[in-house]
Scaffold this motif. Structure first.
Motif, PDB file in Angstrom:
ATOM      1  N   VAL A   1       6.105 -19.549  55.173  1.00 31.25           N
ATOM      2  CA  VAL A   1       7.277 -20.243  55.719  1.00 31.25           C
ATOM      3  C   VAL A   1       7.196 -21.757  55.462  1.00 31.25           C
ATOM      4  CG1 VAL A   1       8.482 -20.828  57.860  1.00 31.25           C
ATOM      5  CG2 VAL A   1       7.760 -18.452  57.443  1.00 31.25           C
TER       6      VAL A   1
ATOM      7  N   GLY B   1      19.350 -29.005  42.254  1.00 28.53           N
ATOM      8  CA  GLY B   1      20.272 -28.390  43.221  1.00 28.53           C
ATOM      9  C   GLY B   1      21.517 -27.776  42.599  1.00 28.53           C
TER      10      GLY B   1
ATOM     11  N   ALA C   1      20.791 -24.654  40.635  1.00 33.30           N
ATOM     12  CA  ALA C   1      20.326 -23.564  41.511  1.00 33.30           C
ATOM     13  C   ALA C   1      21.481 -22.923  42.269  1.00 33.30           C
ATOM     14  CB  ALA C   1      19.288 -24.095  42.495  1.00 33.30           C
ATOM     15  N   LEU C   2      22.505 -23.701  42.595  1.00 30.27           N
ATOM     16  CA  LEU C   2      23.608 -23.178  43.407  1.00 30.27           C
ATOM     17  C   LEU C   2      24.771 -22.644  42.568  1.00 30.27           C
ATOM     18  CD1 LEU C   2      23.579 -25.852  46.275  1.00 30.27           C
ATOM     19  CD2 LEU C   2      22.633 -23.545  46.338  1.00 30.27           C
TER      20      LEU C   2
ATOM     21  N   SER D   1      12.137 -25.322  49.001  1.00 28.37           N
ATOM     22  CA  SER D   1      13.598 -25.476  49.068  1.00 28.37           C
ATOM     23  C   SER D   1      13.985 -26.934  48.894  1.00 28.37           C
ATOM     24  CB  SER D   1      14.130 -24.985  50.414  1.00 28.37           C
ATOM     25  OG  SER D   1      13.790 -23.647  50.613  1.00 28.37           O
ATOM     26  N   ARG D   2      13.234 -27.800  49.562  1.00 30.55           N
ATOM     27  CA  ARG D   2      13.504 -29.233  49.466  1.00 30.55           C
ATOM     28  C   ARG D   2      13.337 -29.703  48.008  1.00 30.55           C
ATOM     29  NH1 ARG D   2      10.869 -33.848  49.136  1.00 30.55           N
ATOM     30  NH2 ARG D   2       8.795 -32.909  49.182  1.00 30.55           N
TER      31      ARG D   2
ATOM     32  N   MET E   1       7.728 -22.490  51.831  1.00 33.35           N
ATOM     33  CA  MET E   1       9.117 -22.262  51.409  1.00 33.35           C
ATOM     34  C   MET E   1      10.023 -23.416  51.824  1.00 33.35           C
ATOM     35  SD  MET E   1       9.728 -19.821  49.425  1.00 33.35           S
ATOM     36  CE  MET E   1      11.520 -19.905  49.597  1.00 33.35           C
ATOM     37  N   LYS E   2       9.706 -24.016  52.963  1.00 36.11           N
ATOM     38  CA  LYS E   2      10.469 -25.187  53.400  1.00 36.11           C
ATOM     39  C   LYS E   2      10.331 -26.301  52.360  1.00 36.11           C
ATOM     40  CE  LYS E   2       9.110 -27.775  56.939  1.00 36.11           C
ATOM     41  NZ  LYS E   2       8.764 -28.151  58.341  1.00 36.11           N
TER      42      LYS E   2
ATOM     43  N   GLU F   1      13.245 -20.652  43.140  1.00 38.15           N
ATOM     44  CA  GLU F   1      12.267 -20.941  44.195  1.00 38.15           C
ATOM     45  C   GLU F   1      10.962 -20.179  43.992  1.00 38.15           C
ATOM     46  OE1 GLU F   1      15.070 -22.306  47.951  1.00 38.15           O
ATOM     47  OE2 GLU F   1      14.226 -20.293  47.917  1.00 38.15           O
TER      48      GLU F   1
ATOM     49  N   MET G   1      16.172 -28.383  45.699  1.00 39.22           N
ATOM     50  CA  MET G   1      17.456 -29.061  45.876  1.00 39.22           C
ATOM     51  C   MET G   1      17.395 -30.464  45.276  1.00 39.22           C
ATOM     52  SD  MET G   1      19.881 -27.163  47.090  1.00 39.22           S
ATOM     53  CE  MET G   1      19.204 -25.727  46.247  1.00 39.22           C
ATOM     54  N   GLU G   2      16.256 -31.141  45.418  1.00 40.54           N
ATOM     55  CA  GLU G   2      16.139 -32.499  44.859  1.00 40.54           C
ATOM     56  C   GLU G   2      16.097 -32.485  43.339  1.00 40.54           C
ATOM     57  OE1 GLU G   2      12.748 -34.214  46.804  1.00 40.54           O
ATOM     58  OE2 GLU G   2      13.855 -34.508  48.689  1.00 40.54           O
TER      59      GLU G   2
ATOM     60  N   ARG H   1      19.126 -19.648  42.836  1.00 41.01           N
ATOM     61  CA  ARG H   1      18.286 -20.433  43.731  1.00 41.01           C
ATOM     62  C   ARG H   1      17.029 -19.638  44.102  1.00 41.01           C
ATOM     63  NH1 ARG H   1      18.463 -21.937  49.605  1.00 41.01           N
ATOM     64  NH2 ARG H   1      19.473 -19.905  49.677  1.00 41.01           N
ATOM     65  N   ASN H   2      17.221 -18.387  44.507  1.00 44.31           N
ATOM     66  CA  ASN H   2      16.075 -17.578  44.919  1.00 44.31           C
ATOM     67  C   ASN H   2      15.100 -17.354  43.763  1.00 44.31           C
ATOM     68  OD1 ASN H   2      17.746 -17.543  47.131  1.00 44.31           O
ATOM     69  ND2 ASN H   2      17.579 -15.340  47.507  1.00 44.31           N
TER      70      ASN H   2
END
Lengths: 395, 395
Positions: free
Chosen positions: A44, A59, A62-63, A51-52, A47-48, A276, A55-56, A272-273
């Motif tokens: 966990v 992003g 990924a989206l 993700s950060r 993963m935090k 990651e 996105m940096e 994104r997944n």
């Protein structure tokens, strides 16, 4: 309701596991019923951070929509891993990302099965594979299986006498539901036999990296020189299920067909997944996490096997898996697992009766136990209640 | 290759869009070919914050398997939104989360279509819906359509004379590929007509929230008192595609069937991605983001329509969509869009020839233009080159 459903819908029914899981969501239930990984080891915090970072760094990419085949760097990593771990030779072009490996089962049904075609599988086999294939209305023949895998003489006899076998589905490593692993000899004779008949094989390997002891065995795909074997795997058991990332590996002309199927089925898997998991492998210790997970499951397997050895009454046998999430219990023939389940649920213990794992049913005295999602003391307590319930069936 | 594929595989072929997109990934190409949202408005900074919050608050739940139906709070929010926006009355129990709305198309084919059944659709219709349904080997009848939607007399005639119509597929709001929106009167007469025949309807609405002007019209589902209409929607166009979150909305007995299909197809959609959208709606301004997105697309629509009005030669007509991502160009009959595309690609401009959007083909002088993914100056430049290429076709 005035609308008319397709004929295949008649054969789909709610999975027993699912209905049982609904009952067993209460905290007081000791559930050996599901197949959930241990969430206490989900990464966990990492993963935090991932993700950060993603996105940096990327992003917008990924989206956005991604290609149907999947994220190239992740496909490369998967190809390298299965080569290194299971001797499966594949390039990134031979890997397609799926939304979990369940999707690979559905797509394989779609790719091969016309109504009335025959699927061969182990006896017993993974119940959600039966559900996936059933949507394409095949017949199932469950091939007799022992502790070393499919019995090759029986497989040969069925292939020789059945005209329309289109697919053989196997789980050679720490099989769901039995926990059994095919021997090297059995793998060799299997590929020899199916090669004589030119039948496609789906080799499902969700648990192979969770080995507690003994040597990793080469995949059946690694022994295939005809391009008959399609492999599938997943990050759900080695990383976490919430990502929904699995894969298919097959010869390029077969992957091309899968890509067409995936375009119609969901366009693409979450970019994104995918990115990651790829980034996690670059920046964090994926293997170290896997080692910790395997060690935890080994301890839980030990606890369950020890409890079964101590507490089970005579006439009850069970498998001793070298890896994975499940073991398989065979009761004396007079005891029906579904009746036993009713008594166990009164004692707040749950499991899955084995009958659902036989595509044509008819085996009522077996059950599947999951040990990955319960701490050791609860495993011992649950097995004690299970043993008492079995004893009570004779009275 | 010695393996034998299912018969359905013969009818699957690579999508033209896909092949064109491969060519058009070069930065110098002005592509009106795809259907990509504008990534410059993806809420990247907010998603970074949401990922952090979710991992801190519920990391282990988010990374575990979820229920097949989907995350309850998100289902509630979707039910509330479609009620408020499109008058679609539904409870959370009538909503199932899908892995993008393309999955809803595949599942609907699986739910309704036996080989040889008939699907009615608009003429033209969304090409990836054709691909999704084609896997279940139906026949397609494209119902004649004008600027107000399906021509109801034609629909009635086809329903009266065709025995095995199992499904009607419609996109009433800012349709892909034409950008057209069905009038209120046409919606009412449509539901009246299909209700007489008791045929299931799939109402696909990926673009309805992206309205530039005029009043939102009630969904066809909101006019359905027989439980015949199934709705589908997605966050891909209002939020971002990389999440792969869509939904189906239908009466509970129909949702039950979809849940069985989803269990076999992919078990569940990423819990993390579902929880993130839910959390985003709680903590950030989803509506504000949507307003900015709609305004950007409105400007791009304006730029494209203005450029077409100024530059197109006589004999070329086009739609003026009130929302969504696409408009539709009709060329003089002598000009084949596929030939025009070849000339345009030489000038680094891309679009999708219209033929792919007709399930039975045969219409060669139309094309789809996408305006959501290109800045205004590039839109003007691209239309100028397109107009020059059309003029050059006569010489």
């Amino acid at each position: 309701m005035r609308m008319t459903f397709a004929k295949r819908i008649d054969s789909l029914r709610a999975s027993d596991i699912r209905e049982i899981l609904k009952i067993t969501q209460r905290a007081e239930v000791i559930s050996f019923a599901g197949g959930l990984p241990a969430p206490e080891l989900f990464p966990v915090a990492e993963m935090k951070e991932i993700s950060r970072l993603l996105m940096e760094e990327s992003g917008r990419v990924a989206l956005q929509y991604s290609t149907t085949e999947g994220y190239e760097p992740l496909r490369q990593k998967i190809a390298a891993r299965i080569g290194c771990k299971f001797h499966t030779q594949a390039s990134a072009e031979e890997v397609m990302i799926t939304s979990g490996s369940q999707q690979a089962l559905d797509f394989t049904g779609k790719l091969f099965l016309d109504t009335g075609d025959v699927v061969l599988c182990e006896s017993p086999t993974y119940l959600a594979a039966i559900s996936a294939f059933r949507a394409y209305q095949p017949e199932f023949i469950a091939v007799p299986t022992d502790d070393d895998g499919m019995i090759i003489e029986e497989l040969g006899r069925i292939l020789a006498t059945t005209g329309n076998v289109k697919l053989v589905y196997v789980i050679p490593d720490f099989q769901n539901p039995t926990g059994r692993t095919w021997s090297l000899d059995r793998r060799r004779r299997f590929i020899e036999t199916v090669s004589r008949y030119g039948v496609a094989v789906l080799e499902d390997n969700p648990y192979g990296e969770l080995r507690f002891e003994g040597e990793i065995l080469p995949s059946i795909k690694s022994m295939d020189y005809e391009g008959l074997v399609i492999g599938t795997g997943t990050f759900s058991k080695t990383f976490c299920p919430g990502m929904r990332i699995g894969w298919l590996v097959a010869a390029p002309p077969v992957i091309e067909k899968y890509v067409l199927i995936k375009q119609g089925a969901d366009l693409c898997t979450s970019m994104r997944n995918q990115m990651e998991i790829d980034l996690f492998m670059d920046r964090f210790d994926f293997e170290g996490n896997l080692v910790r997970l395997t060690e935890l499951y080994r301890q839980r397997r030990n606890a369950m096997v020890a409890a079964l050895e101590t507490m089970m009454p005579a006439g009850v046998s069970f498998t001793r898996p070298q890896g994975g999430l499940f073991l398989w219990v065979t009761l004396p023939e007079r005891i029906k697992a579904i009746e036993l389940l009713k008594r166990c649920l009164e004692q707040n213990v749950a499991f899955v009766p084995g009958d659902s794992f036989f595509p044509n049913g008819g085996v009522e005295n077996t059950l599947r136990l999951n040990y990955s999602n319960m701490p050791e003391d609860r495993i011992r307590e649950g097995v004690a209640r299970l043993a008492a319930a079995i004893r009570s069936m004779d009275s």
